[in-house]
Design a protein around this motif. Structure first.
Motif, PDB file in Angstrom:
ATOM      1  N   PHE A  61      23.421 -82.561  47.848  1.00  0.00           N
ATOM      2  CA  PHE A  61      22.060 -82.856  48.295  1.00  0.00           C
ATOM      3  C   PHE A  61      21.061 -82.784  47.141  1.00  0.00           C
ATOM      4  O   PHE A  61      20.090 -83.541  47.099  1.00  0.00           O
ATOM      5  N   LYS A  62      21.298 -81.905  46.188  1.00  0.00           N
ATOM      6  CA  LYS A  62      20.372 -81.781  45.065  1.00  0.00           C
ATOM      7  C   LYS A  62      20.237 -83.096  44.314  1.00  0.00           C
ATOM      8  O   LYS A  62      19.121 -83.524  43.967  1.00  0.00           O
ATOM      9  N   SER A  63      21.346 -83.763  44.033  1.00  0.00           N
ATOM     10  CA  SER A  63      21.290 -85.022  43.285  1.00  0.00           C
ATOM     11  C   SER A  63      20.552 -86.102  44.062  1.00  0.00           C
ATOM     12  O   SER A  63      19.819 -86.911  43.478  1.00  0.00           O
ATOM     13  N   LEU A  64      20.737 -86.138  45.385  1.00  0.00           N
ATOM     14  CA  LEU A  64      20.008 -87.113  46.190  1.00  0.00           C
ATOM     15  C   LEU A  64      18.505 -86.859  46.109  1.00  0.00           C
ATOM     16  O   LEU A  64      17.705 -87.806  46.055  1.00  0.00           O
ATOM     17  N   GLN A  65      18.115 -85.594  46.089  1.00  0.00           N
ATOM     18  CA  GLN A  65      16.692 -85.265  45.981  1.00  0.00           C
ATOM     19  C   GLN A  65      16.148 -85.619  44.598  1.00  0.00           C
ATOM     20  O   GLN A  65      15.015 -86.092  44.463  1.00  0.00           O
ATOM     21  N   ASP A  66      16.942 -85.379  43.563  1.00  0.00           N
ATOM     22  CA  ASP A  66      16.509 -85.694  42.204  1.00  0.00           C
ATOM     23  C   ASP A  66      16.105 -87.154  42.068  1.00  0.00           C
ATOM     24  O   ASP A  66      15.175 -87.491  41.328  1.00  0.00           O
ATOM     25  N   VAL A  67      16.800 -88.033  42.793  1.00  0.00           N
ATOM     26  CA  VAL A  67      16.540 -89.469  42.692  1.00  0.00           C
ATOM     27  C   VAL A  67      15.145 -89.817  43.206  1.00  0.00           C
ATOM     28  O   VAL A  67      14.456 -90.673  42.641  1.00  0.00           O
ATOM     29  N   VAL A  68      14.705 -89.174  44.288  1.00  0.00           N
ATOM     30  CA  VAL A  68      13.440 -89.557  44.919  1.00  0.00           C
ATOM     31  C   VAL A  68      12.252 -88.723  44.455  1.00  0.00           C
ATOM     32  O   VAL A  68      11.104 -89.018  44.808  1.00  0.00           O
ATOM     33  N   LEU A  69      12.482 -87.704  43.632  1.00  0.00           N
ATOM     34  CA  LEU A  69      11.375 -86.854  43.171  1.00  0.00           C
ATOM     35  C   LEU A  69      10.248 -87.631  42.503  1.00  0.00           C
ATOM     36  O   LEU A  69       9.066 -87.359  42.777  1.00  0.00           O
ATOM     37  N   PRO A  70      10.544 -88.606  41.618  1.00  0.00           N
ATOM     38  CA  PRO A  70       9.421 -89.283  40.950  1.00  0.00           C
ATOM     39  C   PRO A  70       8.526 -90.066  41.897  1.00  0.00           C
ATOM     40  O   PRO A  70       7.319 -90.178  41.663  1.00  0.00           O
ATOM     41  N   ALA A  71       9.089 -90.604  42.973  1.00  0.00           N
ATOM     42  CA  ALA A  71       8.265 -91.339  43.941  1.00  0.00           C
ATOM     43  C   ALA A  71       7.288 -90.410  44.650  1.00  0.00           C
ATOM     44  O   ALA A  71       6.258 -90.853  45.163  1.00  0.00           O
ATOM     45  N   LYS A  72       7.616 -89.134  44.673  1.00  0.00           N
ATOM     46  CA  LYS A  72       6.732 -88.134  45.264  1.00  0.00           C
ATOM     47  C   LYS A  72       5.857 -87.453  44.218  1.00  0.00           C
ATOM     48  O   LYS A  72       5.042 -86.593  44.556  1.00  0.00           O
ATOM     49  N   GLY A  73       6.042 -87.817  42.940  1.00  0.00           N
ATOM     50  CA  GLY A  73       5.298 -87.148  41.875  1.00  0.00           C
ATOM     51  C   GLY A  73       5.686 -85.694  41.717  1.00  0.00           C
ATOM     52  O   GLY A  73       4.859 -84.865  41.319  1.00  0.00           O
ATOM     53  N   GLY A 120      18.968 -91.029  57.611  1.00  0.00           N
ATOM     54  CA  GLY A 120      20.050 -90.073  57.414  1.00  0.00           C
ATOM     55  C   GLY A 120      19.681 -88.954  56.470  1.00  0.00           C
ATOM     56  O   GLY A 120      19.936 -87.771  56.753  1.00  0.00           O
ATOM     57  N   ILE A 121      19.054 -89.296  55.361  1.00  0.00           N
ATOM     58  CA  ILE A 121      18.703 -88.249  54.393  1.00  0.00           C
ATOM     59  C   ILE A 121      17.557 -87.387  54.911  1.00  0.00           C
ATOM     60  O   ILE A 121      17.530 -86.172  54.705  1.00  0.00           O
ATOM     61  N   ASN A 122      16.614 -87.992  55.646  1.00  0.00           N
ATOM     62  CA  ASN A 122      15.541 -87.194  56.251  1.00  0.00           C
ATOM     63  C   ASN A 122      16.085 -86.243  57.305  1.00  0.00           C
ATOM     64  O   ASN A 122      15.639 -85.092  57.427  1.00  0.00           O
ATOM     65  N   ALA A 123      17.053 -86.725  58.084  1.00  0.00           N
ATOM     66  CA  ALA A 123      17.648 -85.875  59.117  1.00  0.00           C
ATOM     67  C   ALA A 123      18.374 -84.686  58.496  1.00  0.00           C
ATOM     68  O   ALA A 123      18.294 -83.559  58.991  1.00  0.00           O
ATOM     69  N   TYR A 124      19.084 -84.942  57.395  1.00  0.00           N
ATOM     70  CA  TYR A 124      19.793 -83.847  56.730  1.00  0.00           C
ATOM     71  C   TYR A 124      18.791 -82.812  56.202  1.00  0.00           C
ATOM     72  O   TYR A 124      18.995 -81.603  56.337  1.00  0.00           O
ATOM     73  N   ALA A 125      17.718 -83.310  55.597  1.00  0.00           N
ATOM     74  CA  ALA A 125      16.705 -82.397  55.066  1.00  0.00           C
ATOM     75  C   ALA A 125      16.095 -81.539  56.170  1.00  0.00           C
ATOM     76  O   ALA A 125      15.876 -80.334  55.994  1.00  0.00           O
ATOM     77  N   LYS A 126      15.836 -82.150  57.315  1.00  0.00           N
ATOM     78  CA  LYS A 126      15.249 -81.410  58.438  1.00  0.00           C
ATOM     79  C   LYS A 126      16.209 -80.350  58.961  1.00  0.00           C
ATOM     80  O   LYS A 126      15.794 -79.246  59.344  1.00  0.00           O
ATOM     81  N   ALA A 127      17.503 -80.678  58.941  1.00  0.00           N
ATOM     82  CA  ALA A 127      18.502 -79.741  59.467  1.00  0.00           C
ATOM     83  C   ALA A 127      18.861 -78.649  58.458  1.00  0.00           C
ATOM     84  O   ALA A 127      19.439 -77.630  58.841  1.00  0.00           O
ATOM     85  N   HIS A 128      18.537 -78.857  57.176  1.00  0.00           N
ATOM     86  CA  HIS A 128      18.917 -77.893  56.135  1.00  0.00           C
ATOM     87  C   HIS A 128      17.708 -77.584  55.243  1.00  0.00           C
ATOM     88  O   HIS A 128      17.713 -77.868  54.037  1.00  0.00           O
ATOM     89  N   PRO A 129      16.674 -76.999  55.803  1.00  0.00           N
ATOM     90  CA  PRO A 129      15.442 -76.758  55.025  1.00  0.00           C
ATOM     91  C   PRO A 129      15.646 -75.846  53.824  1.00  0.00           C
ATOM     92  O   PRO A 129      14.914 -75.957  52.836  1.00  0.00           O
TER      93      PRO A 129
END
Length: 684
Positions: A61-73, A120-129
């Motif tokens: 999950f960490k790598s998936l988050q790393d990909v979208v971090l720049p879009a969130k600043g 799918g990725i949002n659902a995983y994040a919600k289930a694993h805060p």
């Protein structure tokens, strides 16, 4: 009628943008096989994408988050100062702006897929805060996700190097000793002794993180049935094999990026000259938020007619490339996944949505294919413009606006000799001498690769004139031998001609290297001397033009190797495996390989003088195609399916990888269920 279709398309996009598609995870099954590889089954492509996102998140999950971090600043907020550079680049290259502007170029079918993946990725994040890196990452939107892919491709295309060259007030050369690479090979049935087509899929990527390959199989009732590799954030397979065909990617180095120096107005440093007129630079102030710094850091980003613009001590420079002019790269991979034959596959790639990567292809219908793919600018061929250097940014004569048509790119379909391959070398050595394209057929300003490397020469040395058997095909890939004549950018022959009696302090090392068979096996003492020499020379020669090393440099290198071995190991009688390790968690294994072998490694410091592999073979796939059956697939992934320490699939493929063995995989649904270790729905 045309107007109504346009309104319908707009309505579909609007609906998808609002995440109106509601996916029920109960409609998705994730089947984990005995190696933990996920096989995703569902009725629709969107549901499969949801399941793929969930399965990948379970494993990394960490790598998936790393990909979208720049879009969130949020790269800086999560990763510190180093991450802030990603936030800056995202703004500099206008990744969100281009996504907004080009959003309606994406097809409704692909948008459904992306919507499913994002759900799918949002659902995983919600289930694993507790696994979420920052509270403001989720939920992500489809546009943020696509904008992140634009940044990733922009960096992959070489914009990151151009940016750093400007930042450091330097122009980087292209003679790095430690350039990394990948392998791909396709063999026509007429060239094999079994009448099958063979395909090698073997990208060399980092071992861990968002650029490491993840192995998966996706299967829907809408036409997806593909097994292969994807990087973090991939909503489908990026290279692999479906029921009818397969393809492999290797990084290409055709010139896709140009840097322009602007001519600034002495009376107004925010204006640049273009065709005799002073034009205002577009300027925007962004706020970088950095971990450990309580207040935001203000930075300016600029934009000219040429594109993203930076200022350094020498002035203002603009970076121009095609990767941040299109947002459809992931869409192309989606349609490549769904292709049933070469005609459909070619149709999927000819629109040039993907801005780079060689493509090597084989299928069960007797076609092999290779193309040096990319968005290659159509440049002014006038001799006063050196497209390998910094260009004048004051004239429309250097402002290219279009790209080479796909048919103009170097490509081969079924060459007579029966094979094509690429190891990040020249397209003009993609097959045998009688069938190779000629460099003179292509414009000089395009900057096509013209070199062989060690790996390409070893393929040439090993490829038989007669038919090829499958065992030999695998042996070629797993080869650890350097070619007869080395093809590194710097000629190190001086090290092999020194007389050990003249230099007694390093005599044993000279003897070891002179007697070396030039194989990178873990038990080789010569390979140990060579690797340390290689790393030393790559450091001291970095940025210099290609040349032969001097006698003094050879002696200095031997002395470095001697001192390094004595300091850390107390002796010089060492094998490669004594120094180089494959490390996973708290385990380590002696490891073969070094850069530019067909079985390569590249390393970083580990501990006690030992080095650990940080990149290399990654995911290896061998595929055999026959006309009336599903492809036969063998794979191995360097570590295992899971990046989570403690998971039994964290390192269960290491021994196979070290011994260069493979596991058998299948696209047949009933066989997948037979070998299932676990079957479940996302969220269970």
């Amino acid at each position: 009628m045309k107007k109504s279709l346009t309104l319908l398309t707009f309505f579909i996009l609007l609906v998808l943008g609002s995440n109106a598609q509601n996916i029920n995870p109960k409609n998705i099954e994730i089947v984990r096989d005995s190696f933990g590889v996920p096989h995703i089954f569902a009725k629709t492509d969107a549901e499969v994408a949801y399941g793929l996102a969930w399965a990948h998140a379970e494993d990394d999950f960490k790598s998936l988050q790393d990909v979208v971090l720049p879009a969130k600043g949020l790269m800086g907020k999560v990763q510190g100062k180093a991450g802030a550079a990603g936030d800056y680049a995202f703004a500099l290259f206008r990744c969100m702006e281009i996504t907004e502007a080009k959003w309606n170029t994406l097809t409704p079918a692909f948008l459904k897929l992306i919507d499913g993946y994002v759900q799918g990725i949002n659902a995983y994040a919600k289930a694993h805060p507790n696994e979420v890196l920052h509270k403001k990452i989720f939920p992500i939107t489809a546009k943020e996700y696509i904008a992140s892919s634009v940044l990733a491709l922009t960096a992959f295309n070489g914009a990151d190097k151009a940016l750093m060259a400007i930042f450091n007030n330097t122009i980087e050369t292209d003679t790095e000793l430690n350039k990394k690479g990948s392998n791909a090979m396709a063999i026509h049935p007429t060239k094999t002794n079994t009448g099958e087509a063979f395909l090698l899929i073997n990208a060399h990527q980092p071992n861990t993180g968002s650029q490491a390959f993840y192995e998966a199989h996706i299967n829907s009732e809408e036409g997806l049935n593909v097994h292969g590799g994807l990087l973090a954030g991939g909503p489908c397979i990026l290279h692999g094999v479906n029921e009818n065909l397969g393809w492999a990617h290797t990084v290409n180095y055709v010139d896709r990026v140009d840097v322009f120096q602007l001519e600034m107005n002495p009376a107004n440093q925010k204006q640049y000259k273009f065709d005799g007129e002073w034009i205002d630079l577009e300027e925007k102030i962004i706020t970088l938020r950095i971990k450990g710094i309580p207040v935001g850091v203000k930075r300016k980003v600029y934009w000219s007619k040429y594109g993203a613009t930076m200022k350094n001590k020498q002035g203002f420079f603009s970076i121009r490339l095609g990767a941040n002019m299109d947002i459809r790269a992931l869409e192309q991979w989606y349609y490549m996944d769904k292709a049933k034959n070469f005609t459909e596959f070619y149709a999927a790639i000819k629109d040039q949505r993907l801005s780079m990567f060689n493509i090597t292809y084989a299928d069960k219908h007797d076609t092999i294919f290779y193309v040096n793919n990319g968005l290659v600018p159509v440049r002014n061929p006038a001799p006063q413009y050196n497209w390998k250097s910094t260009l004048p940014g004051n004239t429309s004569q250097t402002l290219w606006t279009g790209f080479r048509k796909f048919r103009e790119l170097p490509q081969y379909v079924n060459p007579k000799n029966g094979y094509v391959f690429n190891t990040n070398h020249s397209s003009f050595f993609a097959t045998d001498a009688a069938n190779n394209l000629k460099v003179e057929q292509f414009p000089l300003a395009d900057g096509w690769e013209t070199w062989h490397n060690n790996r390409s020469m070893r393929v040439v040395e090993q490829m038989p004139d007669t038919q090829l058997d499958y065992t030999t095909f695998k042996k070629i890939k797993f080869d650890k031998q350097l070619p007869d004549t080395l093809r590194y950018p710097y000629n190190i022959d001086t090290m092999f001609i020194l007389n050990e009696t003249t230099y007694p302090q390093v005599a044993s090392l000279i003897t070891t290297l002179n007697s070396w068979d030039k194989k990178g096996t873990a038990d080789s003492k010569g390979a140990a001397v060579f690797l340390l020499s290689y790393l030393h020379l790559s450091k001291i020669l970095a940025g210099q033009p290609a040349r032969s090393i001097t006698l003094q440099e050879a002696l200095t290198t031997y002395q470095f190797v001697h001192d390094y071995m004595m300091k850390h190991f107390g002796k010089t009688d060492l094998t490669l495996g004594d120094i180089q390790k494959l490390v996973r968690g708290d385990k380590e294994w002696p490891l073969w390989g070094f850069p530019d072998l067909l079985s390569p490694q590249w390393t970083a410091n580990y501990k006690d003088g030992k080095l650990k592999s940080v990149g290399g073979d990654g995911l290896i796939m061998f595929v055999r195609f026959t006309k009336n059956a599903l492809p036969q697939i063998e794979t191995v992934n360097m570590y295992g399916a899971s990046a989570k320490k403690g998971n039994k699939h964290f390192d269960d493929q290491v021994e196979m990888y070290i011994n260069q063995q493979t596991k058998h995989m299948t696209l047949k649904k009933e066989d997948v269920y037979k070998m299932a270790e676990r079957v479940y729905h996302p969220g269970e």
